[in-house]
Design a protein around this motif. Sequence first.
Motif, PDB file in Angstrom:
ATOM      1  N   ILE A 107       0.843  -1.213   0.000  1.00 29.34           N
ATOM      2  CA  ILE A 107       0.000   0.000   0.000  1.00 29.34           C
ATOM      3  C   ILE A 107       0.867   1.248   0.000  1.00 29.34           C
ATOM      4  O   ILE A 107       0.622   2.197  -0.763  1.00 29.34           O
ATOM      5  CB  ILE A 107      -0.951   0.000   1.219  1.00 29.34           C
ATOM      6  CG1 ILE A 107      -2.040  -1.046   1.030  1.00 29.34           C
ATOM      7  CG2 ILE A 107      -1.585   1.386   1.416  1.00 29.34           C
ATOM      8  CD1 ILE A 107      -2.884  -1.288   2.264  1.00 29.34           C
ATOM      9  N   ASN A 108       1.891   1.271   0.841  1.00 34.82           N
ATOM     10  CA  ASN A 108       2.789   2.433   0.895  1.00 34.82           C
ATOM     11  C   ASN A 108       3.461   2.671  -0.452  1.00 34.82           C
ATOM     12  O   ASN A 108       3.609   3.816  -0.895  1.00 34.82           O
ATOM     13  CB  ASN A 108       3.847   2.229   1.986  1.00 34.82           C
ATOM     14  CG  ASN A 108       3.252   2.306   3.377  1.00 34.82           C
ATOM     15  OD1 ASN A 108       2.173   2.867   3.568  1.00 34.82           O
ATOM     16  ND2 ASN A 108       3.934   1.745   4.357  1.00 34.82           N
ATOM     17  N   GLU A 109       3.847   1.583  -1.117  1.00 32.34           N
ATOM     18  CA  GLU A 109       4.493   1.703  -2.428  1.00 32.34           C
ATOM     19  C   GLU A 109       3.492   2.221  -3.460  1.00 32.34           C
ATOM     20  O   GLU A 109       3.820   3.089  -4.279  1.00 32.34           O
ATOM     21  CB  GLU A 109       5.056   0.346  -2.858  1.00 32.34           C
ATOM     22  CG  GLU A 109       5.928   0.393  -4.095  1.00 32.34           C
ATOM     23  CD  GLU A 109       7.138   1.303  -3.914  1.00 32.34           C
ATOM     24  OE1 GLU A 109       7.376   2.134  -4.827  1.00 32.34           O
ATOM     25  OE2 GLU A 109       7.828   1.216  -2.885  1.00 32.34           O
ATOM     26  N   LYS A 110       2.278   1.707  -3.421  1.00 33.57           N
ATOM     27  CA  LYS A 110       1.258   2.150  -4.375  1.00 33.57           C
ATOM     28  C   LYS A 110       0.887   3.614  -4.150  1.00 33.57           C
ATOM     29  O   LYS A 110       0.660   4.362  -5.111  1.00 33.57           O
ATOM     30  CB  LYS A 110       0.011   1.257  -4.268  1.00 33.57           C
ATOM     31  CG  LYS A 110       0.168  -0.127  -4.912  1.00 33.57           C
ATOM     32  CD  LYS A 110      -1.101  -0.946  -4.753  1.00 33.57           C
ATOM     33  CE  LYS A 110      -0.972  -2.313  -5.425  1.00 33.57           C
ATOM     34  NZ  LYS A 110      -1.100  -2.241  -6.893  1.00 33.57           N
ATOM     35  N   LEU A 111       0.828   4.024  -2.871  1.00 30.79           N
ATOM     36  CA  LEU A 111       0.511   5.425  -2.564  1.00 30.79           C
ATOM     37  C   LEU A 111       1.558   6.361  -3.155  1.00 30.79           C
ATOM     38  O   LEU A 111       1.232   7.482  -3.593  1.00 30.79           O
ATOM     39  CB  LEU A 111       0.411   5.635  -1.052  1.00 30.79           C
ATOM     40  CG  LEU A 111      -0.844   5.082  -0.368  1.00 30.79           C
ATOM     41  CD1 LEU A 111      -0.725   5.198   1.150  1.00 30.79           C
ATOM     42  CD2 LEU A 111      -2.096   5.822  -0.855  1.00 30.79           C
ATOM     43  N   ASN A 112       2.800   5.919  -3.180  1.00 35.56           N
ATOM     44  CA  ASN A 112       3.876   6.744  -3.761  1.00 35.56           C
ATOM     45  C   ASN A 112       3.717   6.899  -5.272  1.00 35.56           C
ATOM     46  O   ASN A 112       4.262   7.836  -5.863  1.00 35.56           O
ATOM     47  CB  ASN A 112       5.239   6.117  -3.465  1.00 35.56           C
ATOM     48  CG  ASN A 112       5.609   6.226  -1.995  1.00 35.56           C
ATOM     49  OD1 ASN A 112       5.136   7.124  -1.296  1.00 35.56           O
ATOM     50  ND2 ASN A 112       6.444   5.310  -1.513  1.00 35.56           N
TER      51      ASN A 112
END
Length: 393
Positions: A107-112
């Motif tokens: 999720i953190n990677e996708k948010l970036n």
Amino acid sequence: HRVENFVTEDFFKWIMSEEVLTSLNQELESVHNELQKIDFRSALKFDLLSELYEEIIPHNIKAEYGGIFTPTWLADKIVQEIPNCKKISKIILDPACGTGTFLRSIINEKLNQIPKAWGSQQTLDKILSTICGLDINPVSVIITKTTIMLALANHLKNSNNPVSMPVHLCDTLFLPKNLVNNKSNITEVSFDNTTISFPTKLFENNVSEFDSLIHDSNILAKYILDDTLTLNQCEVNIATKVSKISTAIELSDSESKLLKKSMINLTSEIYTRMKAKRDGIWAFVLKNTYRPSLLKAQFDIILSNPPWLAISSFPQARYKQQLEKLAESYHLLPSGSSRHHLEISTIFAVHSVKQFLKKDGDFAIILPKVIFQGDHHNDFRLSKFSSTSPMKV
């Protein structure tokens, strides 16, 4: 109110009853006051939920599930090592999600990678439609949902519509028998000593149609129970529902007729159990029992830290036999007494890649060091399973 399925009609549904909420009012207020002291924005950084899981699950239960804590730094590093994890459109599964560490990293990677012009609802819809978690432990499922909610908290606060957490309670390793190599046009669904026939096409990657059929059957059963509708009156709703599903998944006339009969029978069976006060969680049981079969070859990436347990660790003889049979089907089962020392994490890895990964997909699975040792893991090291699974070691 922004998450539709945080608490569902599952094994914990008792907490939702008016009677229980009233009796626990003081205790719940005390818990609420304590929670107010926690900075949840920092909770994810310090693996608070993983620590909570370690505290609330008895040691013997943890040992039975074989769950091994995945450090955040390790999950983050693995995600960084797979270039496709940086692509928003890639669909990612953790088939043993635990407390949701891998899903949080994703999720953190996708948010970036989300375009700045996107609003919160568009961001939520995209991310939640491209991740999925499965686990056999109901407490893990609740904690993983919480992990996802915390990771997306800012967007949830600003969302326009409620969303569902894509986390499901099921046994990843085993498919219902009649869905293994099923070449028939009819699939029998069994629950609570009852069997109902459905068109097999309903189980061929049609998750939303299957879920909505079970959901609507459950709602109609409640209407009958409340005397809002009779079963005959429900048949009008059922005909409309079946027509929509038949169009969506291109059922033939005979398959459509079978599906209508199936839904009528299912509604009637659920109603019968509700009337007898038999738990009322049958819709939940059905959705989750058949979940793995509905997700076949749906994922671009699999990330997981599966249970670390030898087959001999399982107390139930029947489950041991099922594991040995599955290991044998993948050519992983050693001969003699050493078969009892085989790590189920190897079976889990091979099976997950075969069952859930798309062709040319990526996977990263954390396995114990013991697989480098001993004759009982020799077949895994030599990729003896290559004829039955696309995975390679």
